[in-house]
Scaffold this motif. Structure first.
Motif, PDB file in Angstrom:
ATOM      1  N   LEU A 110       0.707  -1.245  -0.079  1.00 47.66           N
ATOM      2  CA  LEU A 110      -0.101  -0.057  -0.051  1.00 47.66           C
ATOM      3  C   LEU A 110       0.743   1.387  -0.038  1.00 47.66           C
ATOM      4  N   GLN A 111       1.897   1.246   0.889  1.00 46.22           N
ATOM      5  CA  GLN A 111       2.711   2.235   0.790  1.00 46.22           C
ATOM      6  C   GLN A 111       3.703   2.662  -0.497  1.00 46.22           C
ATOM      7  N   ALA A 112       3.654   1.707  -1.334  1.00 45.62           N
ATOM      8  CA  ALA A 112       4.309   1.781  -2.750  1.00 45.62           C
ATOM      9  C   ALA A 112       3.431   2.473  -3.764  1.00 45.62           C
ATOM     10  N   GLN A 113       2.125   2.192  -3.622  1.00 48.40           N
ATOM     11  CA  GLN A 113       1.076   2.468  -4.783  1.00 48.40           C
ATOM     12  C   GLN A 113       1.061   3.759  -5.243  1.00 48.40           C
ATOM     13  N   SER A 114       0.975   4.098  -6.471  1.00 45.50           N
ATOM     14  CA  SER A 114       0.748   5.319  -6.934  1.00 45.50           C
ATOM     15  C   SER A 114      -0.709   5.672  -7.403  1.00 45.50           C
ATOM     16  N   ALA A 115      -1.418   4.517  -7.772  1.00 44.49           N
ATOM     17  CA  ALA A 115      -2.884   4.688  -8.205  1.00 44.49           C
ATOM     18  C   ALA A 115      -3.704   4.675  -6.941  1.00 44.49           C
ATOM     19  N   PRO A 116      -4.895   5.550  -6.933  1.00 41.41           N
ATOM     20  CA  PRO A 116      -5.724   5.437  -5.820  1.00 41.41           C
ATOM     21  C   PRO A 116      -6.208   4.073  -5.425  1.00 41.41           C
ATOM     22  N   VAL A 117      -6.575   3.686  -4.138  1.00 43.84           N
ATOM     23  CA  VAL A 117      -7.063   2.518  -3.801  1.00 43.84           C
ATOM     24  C   VAL A 117      -8.097   2.955  -2.518  1.00 43.84           C
ATOM     25  N   VAL A 118      -9.151   2.196  -2.624  1.00 46.22           N
ATOM     26  CA  VAL A 118     -10.366   2.364  -1.437  1.00 46.22           C
ATOM     27  C   VAL A 118     -10.652   0.985  -1.226  1.00 46.22           C
ATOM     28  N   PHE A 119     -10.350   0.902   0.378  1.00 47.38           N
ATOM     29  CA  PHE A 119     -10.762  -0.352   1.004  1.00 47.38           C
ATOM     30  C   PHE A 119     -11.994  -0.336   1.769  1.00 47.38           C
ATOM     31  N   VAL A 120     -12.665  -1.557   1.638  1.00 45.16           N
ATOM     32  CA  VAL A 120     -14.059  -1.665   2.481  1.00 45.16           C
ATOM     33  C   VAL A 120     -13.730  -2.629   3.559  1.00 45.16           C
ATOM     34  N   THR A 121     -14.108  -2.561   4.630  1.00 45.07           N
ATOM     35  CA  THR A 121     -13.667  -3.487   5.851  1.00 45.07           C
ATOM     36  C   THR A 121     -15.074  -3.410   6.688  1.00 45.07           C
ATOM     37  N   ASN A 122     -15.255  -4.204   7.580  1.00 42.26           N
ATOM     38  CA  ASN A 122     -16.227  -4.650   8.496  1.00 42.26           C
ATOM     39  C   ASN A 122     -15.752  -4.327   9.909  1.00 42.26           C
ATOM     40  N   GLU A 123     -16.711  -3.483  10.566  1.00 41.67           N
ATOM     41  CA  GLU A 123     -16.294  -3.150  12.117  1.00 41.67           C
ATOM     42  C   GLU A 123     -17.007  -4.099  12.851  1.00 41.67           C
ATOM     43  N   ARG A 139     -12.686 -11.846  15.069  1.00 45.63           N
ATOM     44  CA  ARG A 139     -12.977 -10.457  15.705  1.00 45.63           C
ATOM     45  C   ARG A 139     -11.712  -9.782  16.016  1.00 45.63           C
ATOM     46  N   ASP A 140     -10.973 -10.502  16.875  1.00 54.24           N
ATOM     47  CA  ASP A 140      -9.660  -9.785  17.416  1.00 54.24           C
ATOM     48  C   ASP A 140      -8.615  -9.401  16.118  1.00 54.24           C
ATOM     49  N   ASN A 141      -8.478 -10.475  15.227  1.00 51.37           N
ATOM     50  CA  ASN A 141      -7.524 -10.066  14.239  1.00 51.37           C
ATOM     51  C   ASN A 141      -8.279  -9.173  13.304  1.00 51.37           C
ATOM     52  N   ALA A 142      -9.497  -9.252  13.051  1.00 49.41           N
ATOM     53  CA  ALA A 142     -10.034  -7.962  12.106  1.00 49.41           C
ATOM     54  C   ALA A 142      -9.687  -6.625  12.751  1.00 49.41           C
ATOM     55  N   GLY A 143     -10.008  -6.648  14.108  1.00 49.69           N
ATOM     56  CA  GLY A 143      -9.846  -5.247  14.614  1.00 49.69           C
ATOM     57  C   GLY A 143      -8.322  -4.643  14.595  1.00 49.69           C
ATOM     58  N   LEU A 144      -7.464  -5.805  14.785  1.00 43.07           N
ATOM     59  CA  LEU A 144      -5.833  -5.395  14.591  1.00 43.07           C
ATOM     60  C   LEU A 144      -5.376  -4.983  13.086  1.00 43.07           C
ATOM     61  N   MET A 145      -5.930  -5.800  12.299  1.00 41.91           N
ATOM     62  CA  MET A 145      -5.934  -5.501  10.822  1.00 41.91           C
ATOM     63  C   MET A 145      -6.388  -4.212  10.521  1.00 41.91           C
ATOM     64  N   ASN A 146      -7.425  -3.907  10.847  1.00 41.18           N
ATOM     65  CA  ASN A 146      -8.347  -2.674  10.672  1.00 41.18           C
ATOM     66  C   ASN A 146      -7.486  -1.368  10.923  1.00 41.18           C
ATOM     67  N   GLN A 147      -6.803  -1.377  12.547  1.00 35.39           N
ATOM     68  CA  GLN A 147      -6.284  -0.690  12.763  1.00 35.39           C
ATOM     69  C   GLN A 147      -4.961  -0.404  11.753  1.00 35.39           C
ATOM     70  N   ARG A 148      -4.155  -1.088  11.601  1.00 33.53           N
ATOM     71  CA  ARG A 148      -3.033  -1.205  10.727  1.00 33.53           C
ATOM     72  C   ARG A 148      -3.413  -0.514   9.244  1.00 33.53           C
ATOM     73  N   VAL A 149      -4.413  -1.141   8.800  1.00 38.15           N
ATOM     74  CA  VAL A 149      -4.762  -0.515   7.522  1.00 38.15           C
ATOM     75  C   VAL A 149      -5.093   1.113   7.656  1.00 38.15           C
ATOM     76  N   ALA A 150      -5.936   1.179   8.497  1.00 35.93           N
ATOM     77  CA  ALA A 150      -6.370   2.709   8.969  1.00 35.93           C
ATOM     78  C   ALA A 150      -4.990   3.703   8.861  1.00 35.93           C
ATOM     79  N   GLU A 151      -4.141   3.151   9.789  1.00 40.35           N
ATOM     80  CA  GLU A 151      -2.916   4.066   9.884  1.00 40.35           C
ATOM     81  C   GLU A 151      -2.449   4.394   8.595  1.00 40.35           C
ATOM     82  N   ALA A 152      -2.401   3.314   7.705  1.00 42.89           N
ATOM     83  CA  ALA A 152      -1.589   3.533   6.439  1.00 42.89           C
ATOM     84  C   ALA A 152      -2.315   4.300   5.388  1.00 42.89           C
ATOM     85  N   CYS A 153      -3.699   4.424   5.673  1.00 48.27           N
ATOM     86  CA  CYS A 153      -4.366   5.409   4.523  1.00 48.27           C
ATOM     87  C   CYS A 153      -4.433   6.687   5.038  1.00 48.27           C
TER      88      CYS A 153
END
Length: 178
Positions: A110-123, A139-153
């Motif tokens: 994600l950090q190396a992408q040049s074209a836009p990207v929109v992610f959908v995830t579930n809370e 549930r726990d893994n989804a929360g951790l993954m979502n935090q990491r992706v949110a930080e990178a977006c």
């Protein structure tokens, strides 16, 4: 321009519809990177219905496991919508894959992408505590993954009852609080 956007929310919160609109605002045609797999008739019908609703403005790329690879292969082509990260996580976990390593690879990609990207995830953490270990781990893994992706977006949106709420404004956006 928002280059990396995460849209989260509960089931039927309007997040996919909002993410589709956001992606098309970034350019047309757009790529829809679908992570769902049709393991039963109902899911196959659901996937077909979603594809028909999207119409001709979208080209679909099906990628249930190698999401970083799909992003690398489609960079510099068109805006991309990834729907959805929690199905991708489910595919990884049920397949016995290392979801943490896959998430690391996704963040690096994600950090190396040049074209836009929109992610959908579930809370998924706002409900009851699941009764079994696999569901609790998901549930726990989804929360951790979502935090990491949110930080990178660059931007983060939460959809509730069809209404998007901006949680993380893009740098340079006006401060809505004045």
């Amino acid at each position: 321009m928002h280059k990396k956007i995460l849209v989260t929310g509960g089931v039927r919160s309007g997040k996919s519809r909002f993410a589709e609109r956001q992606t098309l605002l970034l350019g047309r045609p757009a790529l829809y990177i679908a992570t769902a797999e049709a393991h039963d008739k109902e899911m196959a019908e659901r996937i077909a219905r979603h594809q028909a609703q999207r119409g001709t403005e979208w080209q679909t790329v099906a990628e249930p496991l190698d999401l970083p690879g799909a992003l690398q292969r489609t960079d510099d082509t068109a805006p991309r919508l990834v729907d959805c990260l929690t199905l991708w996580l489910s595919n990884l976990m049920l397949g016995g894959h290392d979801w943490e390593a896959a998430t690391d690879r996704l963040i690096a990609t994600l950090q190396a992408q040049s074209a836009p990207v929109v992610f959908v995830t579930n809370e998924v953490g706002a409900g009851i505590v699941p009764e079994n270990a696999l569901a609790r781990a998901f549930r726990d893994n989804a929360g951790l993954m979502n935090q990491r992706v949110a930080e990178a977006c660059d931007a983060l949106w939460l959809c509730v009852a069809g209404h998007p709420l901006r949680l993380k404004p893009h740098p340079g956006d006006p401060d809505p609080t004045g």
